[in-house]
Design a protein around this motif. Structure first.
Motif, PDB file in Angstrom:
ATOM      1  N   HIS A  50      35.994  17.651  19.518  1.00  0.00           N
ATOM      2  CA  HIS A  50      35.984  18.833  19.231  1.00  0.00           C
ATOM      3  C   HIS A  50      36.757  19.560  18.346  1.00  0.00           C
ATOM      4  O   HIS A  50      37.166  20.624  18.802  1.00  0.00           O
ATOM      5  CB  HIS A  50      35.353  19.731  20.116  1.00  0.00           C
ATOM      6  N   HIS A  52      36.924  20.613  13.987  1.00  0.00           N
ATOM      7  CA  HIS A  52      36.106  21.551  12.330  1.00  0.00           C
ATOM      8  C   HIS A  52      37.700  21.030  11.624  1.00  0.00           C
ATOM      9  O   HIS A  52      38.418  21.593  11.341  1.00  0.00           O
ATOM     10  CB  HIS A  52      35.772  23.014  12.886  1.00  0.00           C
ATOM     11  N   ARG A 107      37.286  21.033   8.395  1.00  0.00           N
ATOM     12  CA  ARG A 107      35.868  21.889   7.259  1.00  0.00           C
ATOM     13  C   ARG A 107      36.684  21.466   6.133  1.00  0.00           C
ATOM     14  O   ARG A 107      35.678  21.917   5.189  1.00  0.00           O
ATOM     15  CB  ARG A 107      37.717  22.771   7.033  1.00  0.00           C
ATOM     16  N   ASN A 122      29.570  22.335  10.872  1.00  0.00           N
ATOM     17  CA  ASN A 122      29.056  23.211  10.506  1.00  0.00           C
ATOM     18  C   ASN A 122      30.021  23.310   8.727  1.00  0.00           C
ATOM     19  O   ASN A 122      30.603  24.396   8.986  1.00  0.00           O
ATOM     20  CB  ASN A 122      29.355  24.413  11.226  1.00  0.00           C
ATOM     21  N   THR A 140      27.736  31.796  15.699  1.00  0.00           N
ATOM     22  CA  THR A 140      28.905  31.529  15.150  1.00  0.00           C
ATOM     23  C   THR A 140      29.756  30.862  13.290  1.00  0.00           C
ATOM     24  O   THR A 140      28.170  30.727  12.781  1.00  0.00           O
ATOM     25  CB  THR A 140      30.015  29.797  15.956  1.00  0.00           C
ATOM     26  N   PHE A 141      30.234  30.864  13.282  1.00  0.00           N
ATOM     27  CA  PHE A 141      31.423  30.509  11.831  1.00  0.00           C
ATOM     28  C   PHE A 141      30.650  29.515  11.185  1.00  0.00           C
ATOM     29  O   PHE A 141      29.974  28.366  11.932  1.00  0.00           O
ATOM     30  CB  PHE A 141      32.638  29.699  12.076  1.00  0.00           C
ATOM     31  N   HIS A 161      26.854  24.060  21.392  1.00  0.00           N
ATOM     32  CA  HIS A 161      27.092  25.305  21.636  1.00  0.00           C
ATOM     33  C   HIS A 161      26.496  25.818  21.884  1.00  0.00           C
ATOM     34  O   HIS A 161      25.340  26.571  21.568  1.00  0.00           O
ATOM     35  CB  HIS A 161      27.852  26.081  20.444  1.00  0.00           C
ATOM     36  N   ASN A 179      34.948  31.973  19.980  1.00  0.00           N
ATOM     37  CA  ASN A 179      33.010  31.829  20.147  1.00  0.00           C
ATOM     38  C   ASN A 179      33.058  30.851  21.024  1.00  0.00           C
ATOM     39  O   ASN A 179      34.132  29.662  20.615  1.00  0.00           O
ATOM     40  CB  ASN A 179      32.494  31.715  18.870  1.00  0.00           C
ATOM     41  N   ASP A 210      38.055  22.806  20.450  1.00  0.00           N
ATOM     42  CA  ASP A 210      37.974  23.406  19.339  1.00  0.00           C
ATOM     43  C   ASP A 210      38.416  23.732  18.607  1.00  0.00           C
ATOM     44  O   ASP A 210      38.564  25.294  17.870  1.00  0.00           O
ATOM     45  CB  ASP A 210      36.801  24.889  20.191  1.00  0.00           C
ATOM     46  N   HIS A 242      41.852  28.749  10.314  1.00  0.00           N
ATOM     47  CA  HIS A 242      40.868  30.101   9.341  1.00  0.00           C
ATOM     48  C   HIS A 242      41.978  30.117   8.852  1.00  0.00           C
ATOM     49  O   HIS A 242      43.692  29.757   9.159  1.00  0.00           O
ATOM     50  CB  HIS A 242      40.150  30.568  10.036  1.00  0.00           C
ATOM     51  N   CYS A 267      36.569  33.020  13.702  1.00  0.00           N
ATOM     52  CA  CYS A 267      36.345  32.926  14.623  1.00  0.00           C
ATOM     53  C   CYS A 267      37.197  31.832  14.795  1.00  0.00           C
ATOM     54  O   CYS A 267      36.901  30.696  14.026  1.00  0.00           O
ATOM     55  CB  CYS A 267      34.769  32.962  15.252  1.00  0.00           C
ATOM     56  N   GLY A 268      38.259  31.674  15.820  1.00  0.00           N
ATOM     57  CA  GLY A 268      38.955  30.396  16.203  1.00  0.00           C
ATOM     58  C   GLY A 268      39.959  30.442  15.365  1.00  0.00           C
ATOM     59  O   GLY A 268      40.613  31.339  14.937  1.00  0.00           O
TER      60      GLY A 268
END
Ligand code: NCD
Ligand code: ZN
Ligand code: ZN
Length: 434
Positions: free
Chosen positions: A18, A20, A22, A52, A109-110, A138, A240, A267, A271, A286-287
């Motif tokens: 998990h 991200h 981006r 996402n 979520t985001f 999720h 989240n 996760d 950001h 979030c995150g």
């Protein structure tokens, strides 16, 4: 030159289900290159990237952009495709084009992807069950989240505790129960992302007892952080599902020990620092990043005697390898497996610092936390990607998709007495067959 490993431990490289990264969409938060470099520095040799991004990974076109970005990867990777109302007709096409697995954002979520309707989720599971493909979920109930957040905002609350109040454990319990019901009904393999609440563990226990092929992850932040840490950290801790009350920490740990929870994921949700430090909690994204700090944090707990190194290897490598169809190739040090290796120094002490993170998102609730146990060298398929604690820059692009080696076990034959899918696909008047 010679590599000394006396006193060090050889572990399989971690597999993080998990992250991200981006890319495409948010290069100011992370790029594939910076995210995967962070992974290499964290002893992580394989990651699974979440859909996402922008565009979301729900079309072959969007997948191609991600595959292109991942050409700069320092680690091997899987790609979770998006399972939503708009994508359930394209799941096979996405698998054909290279996704390893799917992700359903049942809780908001985001990225603000619309939650799949229950009907779409059921149909998606019906398509994926016979293929043996696992779907990450999720699991939070979005209507609970939306109503609670609105109430908090109307009350003028802008503090970190209001974020927790907006996402109560019952939202997680409800969604996990719903998802497990659909998984059992269809025979689909599911994976619960970032399990955060002690109260929903009984659902996992019961589903596993009943033979549902569910795996679940929790993250270091749910094991080691709680509301007691929240006041000083504000938006940095906005996440989240939320960081919860202290009562959740130990039951999550116990659930890892007894196998109710299968694995550790991070996760990794980077950001930009300015997106995490705004005055109102609702304006903070979030995150937070995690792929670089997971191993030192968990090895510290091993050093404290809370688990053995073998427990850790089960959570960080063996269980995710099994869940994603990589067992025998990755997640183990064994004949025939890739030489994906983290060499760790269990004695080395230090203090985690956000300023030293490779991630672009140099803001972390772990900043200032003392740890003991660090990955020192990381090898991916036999090649150093981190050496003596430093990134091997020219290993950029050495990472490959694990799609080529993925082999999900054959789905268990199901004794299905339900024909919902068959009925949908059968013209009126013709009795459905199993
Ligand atoms: C994640 C993100 O930023 O993409 N944020 C988070 O708070 N965990 C999304 C997610 O995993 O829910
Ligand atoms: Zn999530
Ligand atoms: Zn996430």
């Amino acid at each position: 030159e010679e590599l000394r490993a006396d006193g060090l431990f050889l572990l399989p490289g971690a597999i993080d289900s998990h992250v991200h990264f981006r890319d495409p969409g948010y290069p100011h938060k992370e790029t594939w290159r910076t995210g995967s470099a962070a992974a290499a520095l964290g002893g992580v040799t394989t990651v699974f990237d979440m859909p996402n991004t922008s565009p979301a990974t729900g079309t072959v076109e969007a997948l191609r952009l991600k595959q292109k970005a991942a050409e700069a990867s320092y680690c091997d990777f899987g790609i979770h495709g998006l399972l939503g109302d708009d994508t359930i007709e394209r799941l096979e096409e996405l698998l054909e084009a290279g996704v390893t697995s799917f992700k359903a954002f049942v809780g908001n979520t985001f990225g603000n992807l619309p939650a799949p309707t229950d009907g779409a989720l059921l149909e998606g599971f019906e398509t994926l069950a016979p293929l043996g493909i696992r779907t990450v979920v999720h699991a939070e109930n979005s209507s609970i989240l939306f109503r609670r957040q609105k109430k908090m905002q109307e009350a003028g609350r802008i503090d970190a505790m209001a974020h927790l109040a907006a996402r109560p454990a019952v939202a997680e319990i409800e969604a996990i129960g719903r998802v497990l019901t659909l998984a059992e009904w269809t025979g689909a393999r599911v994976h619960i992302a970032h399990h955060s609440a002690a109260d929903s563990l009984f659902l996992l226990r019961e589903a596993k007892r009943r033979g549902v092929d569910v795996t679940a992850e929790t993250c270091p932040q749910y094991l080691l952080l709680n509301t007691g840490h929240m006041s000083k950290l504000g938006g940095v801790m906005r996440l989240n599902p939320p960081i919860r009350e202290p009562r959740h920490n130990q039951p999550l740990w116990d659930a890892l020990m007894d196998g109710t929870l299968d694995m550790i994921a991070t996760d990794h949700a980077p950001h930009a620092p300015e997106e995490k430090t705004r005055e109102s909690i609702w304006d903070c994204d979030c995150g937070f990043p995690g792929v670089e700090t997971q191993m030192p944090l968990m090895l510290t707990e091993v050093n404290r005697g809370r688990a053995t190194l073998m427990d850790y290897v089960r959570w960080s490598a063996v269980a995710p390898a099994r869940a994603w169809g990589l067992y025998g190739t990755k997640g183990v040090i064994a004949p025939g497996a890739h030489a994906d290796i983290a060499i760790v120094d269990m004695a080395r002490q230090g203090v985690l610092s956000q300023n030293r993170l490779q991630s672009i998102s140099r803001i972390s609730p772990w900043h200032g936390r003392p740890v003991q146990g660090y990955p020192l060298h990381t090898l991916l398929r036999g090649r150093f990607v981190m050496r003596e604690g430093r990134l091997v820059e020219d290993a950029v692009g050495w990472g490959r998709s694990v799609k080529a080696v993925q082999k999900m076990p054959t789905p268990r034959p199901r004794n299905t007495e339900h024909y919902s899918r068959a009925i949908l696909e059968t013209p009126p008047g013709v009795p459905p067959t199993a």
